[in-house]
Design an enzyme around this catalytic site. Structure first.
Site, PDB file in Angstrom:
ATOM      1  N   ARG A 168       0.655  -1.173   0.003  1.00 52.56           N
ATOM      2  CA  ARG A 168      -0.025  -0.078  -0.055  1.00 52.56           C
ATOM      3  C   ARG A 168       0.984   1.396   0.051  1.00 52.56           C
ATOM      4  O   ARG A 168       0.510   2.238   0.716  1.00 52.56           O
ATOM      5  CB  ARG A 168      -0.917   0.046   1.297  1.00 52.56           C
ATOM      6  CG  ARG A 168      -1.964  -1.096   1.315  1.00 52.56           C
ATOM      7  CD  ARG A 168      -3.037  -1.123   0.195  1.00 52.56           C
ATOM      8  NE  ARG A 168      -4.056  -1.765   0.333  1.00 52.56           N
ATOM      9  CZ  ARG A 168      -4.301  -3.132  -0.079  1.00 52.56           C
ATOM     10  NH1 ARG A 168      -3.259  -3.279  -1.127  1.00 52.56           N
ATOM     11  NH2 ARG A 168      -5.233  -3.708   0.042  1.00 52.56           N
ATOM     12  N   SER A 217     -10.518  -0.385   3.819  1.00 52.59           N
ATOM     13  CA  SER A 217     -10.002  -1.176   5.128  1.00 52.59           C
ATOM     14  C   SER A 217      -9.333   0.065   5.677  1.00 52.59           C
ATOM     15  O   SER A 217      -8.547   0.788   5.262  1.00 52.59           O
ATOM     16  CB  SER A 217      -8.841  -2.158   4.780  1.00 52.59           C
ATOM     17  OG  SER A 217      -9.327  -3.305   4.005  1.00 52.59           O
ATOM     18  N   GLU A 299      -4.281   2.311   7.486  1.00 54.34           N
ATOM     19  CA  GLU A 299      -4.318   1.998   5.982  1.00 54.34           C
ATOM     20  C   GLU A 299      -4.815   3.298   5.338  1.00 54.34           C
ATOM     21  O   GLU A 299      -4.354   3.833   4.332  1.00 54.34           O
ATOM     22  CB  GLU A 299      -5.010   0.882   5.621  1.00 54.34           C
ATOM     23  CG  GLU A 299      -4.740   0.538   3.952  1.00 54.34           C
ATOM     24  CD  GLU A 299      -4.982  -0.873   3.657  1.00 54.34           C
ATOM     25  OE1 GLU A 299      -4.565  -1.744   4.359  1.00 54.34           O
ATOM     26  OE2 GLU A 299      -5.680  -1.193   2.628  1.00 54.34           O
TER      27      GLU A 299
END
Ligand SMILES: Cc1cc2nc3c(=O)[nH]c(=O)nc-3n(C[C@H](O)[C@H](O)[C@H](O)COP(=O)(O)OP(=O)(O)OC[C@H]3O[C@@H](n4cnc5c(N)ncnc54)[C@H](O)[C@@H]3O)c2cc1C
Length: 309
Positions: A168, A217, A299
């Protein structure tokens, strides 16, 4: 921000609220929002923008909490001049403003498998920056080249190595704006690719609060369990599980809630502020640490200033 800004051909708006530009529908104003007409306009604007003025490129805000006090920066949001998609053999080139879902569909029509992008609600710029991925596939697996306009207004091509993809994350020079990306996907049968994407969409709807305002998320799966797709990765410890164990499924603060449907999704039930959302997220991190000793990492990116008291 007291500055004289260059006059672009595109749209430059002072003190522009960002709430309607993010999936969570929260966030105070940007000092300026710049929507360049095309790459040439973007280049000139950045070149002429005083070096000390911070720049924040944003996609469609599907991974962002913009704090209630807003952003002391020129926010750059790409639109129509940056959303073309073309396919040549197994190579797909897309503008950074093109939506992942649109790129996945166009690629599938031409028999190229970028199906993993179909259910990610962001733009190609956000996908490259965040190394977006799901179902075991990642942007890093298929990206061949990314084109940026640097903070100084130069156009540069970056290789996957330059981007240094991680879970990510990828590296971009400070203030650089991604303007397009080239991918190479495996060949596939168009009908089979479309069928697979339909199944993935259905699976999402069954397991995630896809109709709610969220940013996907909220926390990464705990370290070592990050669904990186690498052979040495393991998948047995999920953020939602430790959140459940801490009793935080469905927990709320103001208009923010940890979704009862998927406990790693932070949702705006209607009236949440950024402070409600971030505050609830921090409360979850604290509770998870107390019950399991695990420190959850955000995240969702949080940017900007809190509202002044
Ligand atoms: C319901 C839901 C499900 C999701 N599921 C997934 C999933 O399965 N997998 C996954 O990886 N993510 C998922 N996400 C998160 C999100 O969609 C991805 O992170 C996406 O890649 C973000 O793209 P964006 O255009 O919205 O970027 P934004 O949220 O606007 O920005 C994210 C970051 O990218 C940078 N950025 C965006 N565009 C540019 C640009 N042109 N140039 C330079 N930097 C740029 C921003 O500065 C910021 O740092 C989900 C989100 C939601 C709401």
């Amino acid at each position: 921000m007291v500055q004289t800004l260059p006059a672009p051909r595109g749209k430059l708006t002072e003190n522009r609220p960002l709430n309607d530009l993010t999936w969570l529908r929260v966030g105070g104003p940007a000092d300026y929002l710049f929507q360049p007409a095309d790459i040439d306009d973007l280049q000139h604007f950045l070149r002429d923008l005083p070096a000390e003025v911070p720049v924040f490129p944003m996609g469609v805000g599907s991974n962002l909490i913009v704090r209630d006090g807003g952003l002391r920066a020129v926010v750059i949001r790409l639109g129509r001049g940056f959303n073309s998609v073309s396919v040549d053999g197994n190579t797909v080139t897309a503008g950074a403003a093109a939506l992942d879902a649109h790129v996945a569909r166009k690629a599938a029509d031409a028999g190229v498998d970028l199906t993993f992008l179909r259910t990610i609600p962001g733009s190609i710029g956000g996908a490259v920056r965040m190394n977006a991925g799901c179902y075991g596939s990642y942007t890093a697996d298929v990206l061949r080249k990314a084109t940026i306009v640097t903070r100084q207004g130069e156009v540069l091509d970056l290789s996957p190595e330059d981007l240094n993809f991680r879970y990510r994350q990828s590296d971009l020079p400070d203030g650089a704006v991604l303007v397009s990306a080239t991918f190479e996907g495996p060949a596939g049968d168009p009908e089979e690719l479309h069928t697979r994407m339909a199944a993935q969409l259905q699976k999402r709807d069954e397991t995630q609060p896809t109709k709610d305002r969220s940013a996907g998320s909220t926390f990464r799966n705990p370290a070592g369990f990050s669904s990186t797709g690498r052979a040495d990765d393991v998948h047995d410890l999920k953020a939602w599980k430790v959140i459940d164990d801490a009793g935080m499924r469905g927990a709320s603060r103001g208009g923010a809630q940890m979704s009862p449907k998927h406990s790693n999704f932070l949702i705006n039930t209607g009236s949440a502020t950024a402070s409600d959302l971030e505050g609830l997220g921090e409360e979850v991190r604290k509770k998870v640490y107390e019950t399991s000793g695990i420190t959850l990492e955000w995240e969702i990116m949080r940017v900007g200033d809190p509202l002044k008291e």
